[in-house]
Design an enzyme around this catalytic site. Structure first.
Site, mmCIF file in Angstrom:
data_model
loop_
_atom_site.group_PDB
_atom_site.id
_atom_site.type_symbol
_atom_site.label_atom_id
_atom_site.label_comp_id
_atom_site.label_asym_id
_atom_site.label_seq_id
_atom_site.Cartn_x
_atom_site.Cartn_y
_atom_site.Cartn_z
ATOM 1 N N ASP A 127 -14.873 22.430 41.360
ATOM 2 C CA ASP A 127 -15.806 23.092 40.448
ATOM 3 C C ASP A 127 -17.111 22.304 40.465
ATOM 4 O O ASP A 127 -17.149 21.159 40.900
ATOM 5 C CB ASP A 127 -15.233 23.175 39.042
ATOM 6 C CG ASP A 127 -15.808 24.330 38.229
ATOM 7 O OD1 ASP A 127 -16.712 25.035 38.731
ATOM 8 O OD2 ASP A 127 -15.364 24.525 37.087
ATOM 9 N N ASP A 128 -18.165 22.960 39.993
ATOM 10 C CA ASP A 128 -19.455 22.280 39.937
ATOM 11 C C ASP A 128 -19.512 21.290 38.782
ATOM 12 O O ASP A 128 -20.019 20.183 38.913
ATOM 13 C CB ASP A 128 -20.614 23.283 39.855
ATOM 14 C CG ASP A 128 -20.505 24.266 38.689
ATOM 15 O OD1 ASP A 128 -19.467 24.294 37.993
ATOM 16 O OD2 ASP A 128 -21.465 25.027 38.472
ATOM 17 N N ASP A 162 -17.168 20.649 31.673
ATOM 18 C CA ASP A 162 -17.949 20.499 30.440
ATOM 19 C C ASP A 162 -17.026 20.119 29.288
ATOM 20 O O ASP A 162 -16.798 18.947 29.025
ATOM 21 C CB ASP A 162 -18.692 21.811 30.164
ATOM 22 C CG ASP A 162 -19.701 21.724 29.042
ATOM 23 O OD1 ASP A 162 -19.493 20.948 28.097
ATOM 24 O OD2 ASP A 162 -20.707 22.445 29.090
#
Length: 160
Positions: free
Chosen positions: A91-92, A95
């Site tokens: 994933d980028d 969060d």
């Protein structure tokens, strides 16, 4: 709403993805990659190239509407990955960790790696490249466009 923004350029994203691939080489070899859409798709493509991995699966999880976080919803599973054995999830950004936790439950044997991690999501990932403050919104290159900004000198002339 974010208190600050961090802009990631295409060059920086590519460097960070290659750095993550370099670290992953010690954890592999991997049979395949699972990209979390949409943000993980471009990093996954770069990492797949660097690891010489041809099998790329996707899992689609929706959690955000603009900058507002909602409940995680899987709209496409990563069927080819089974329980995750031999796969790396890419994933980028992690969060809050909500998406990562959901994906980890579906693919418990996979390695979870991302480019950027915020403190709340950091414990959910196995590997990441850069830590980002929790109150920072990361602007990825696919979310932004370069704009002309007039030189400071021309602004002061206009006010004079």
């Amino acid at each position: 709403m974010a208190k600050s923004y961090a802009t990631v350029t295409w060059d920086q994203l590519h460097r960070d993805a290659r750095q993550l691939a370099s670290t992953l080489m010690n954890r592999g070899p991997f049979r395949g990659i699972v990209a979390i859409t949409r943000g993980g798709m471009i990093p996954a493509a770069i990492i797949a190239r660097e690891l010489d991995c041809r099998l790329i699966e996707t899992i689609s999880v929706v959690t955000y509407d603009e900058e507002k976080m909602g409940e995680a919803n899987v709209i496409k599973k990563a069927e080819a990955a089974g329980d995750g054995e031999g796969f790396v999830i890419i994933d980028d950004l992690v969060d809050s960790g909500v998406t990562a936790q959901l994906v980890r439950k579906l693919l418990p044997k996979a390695v979870f790696a991302c480019l950027y991690a915020k403190p709340a999501g950091r414990p959910v990932t196995d590997l990441f490249v850069v830590e980002v403050p929790q109150d920072t919104w990361v602007l990825f290159p696919w979310d932004t466009a370069p704009l002309f900004i007039p030189p400071l000198a021309s602004k002061s002339v206009e006010k004079a």
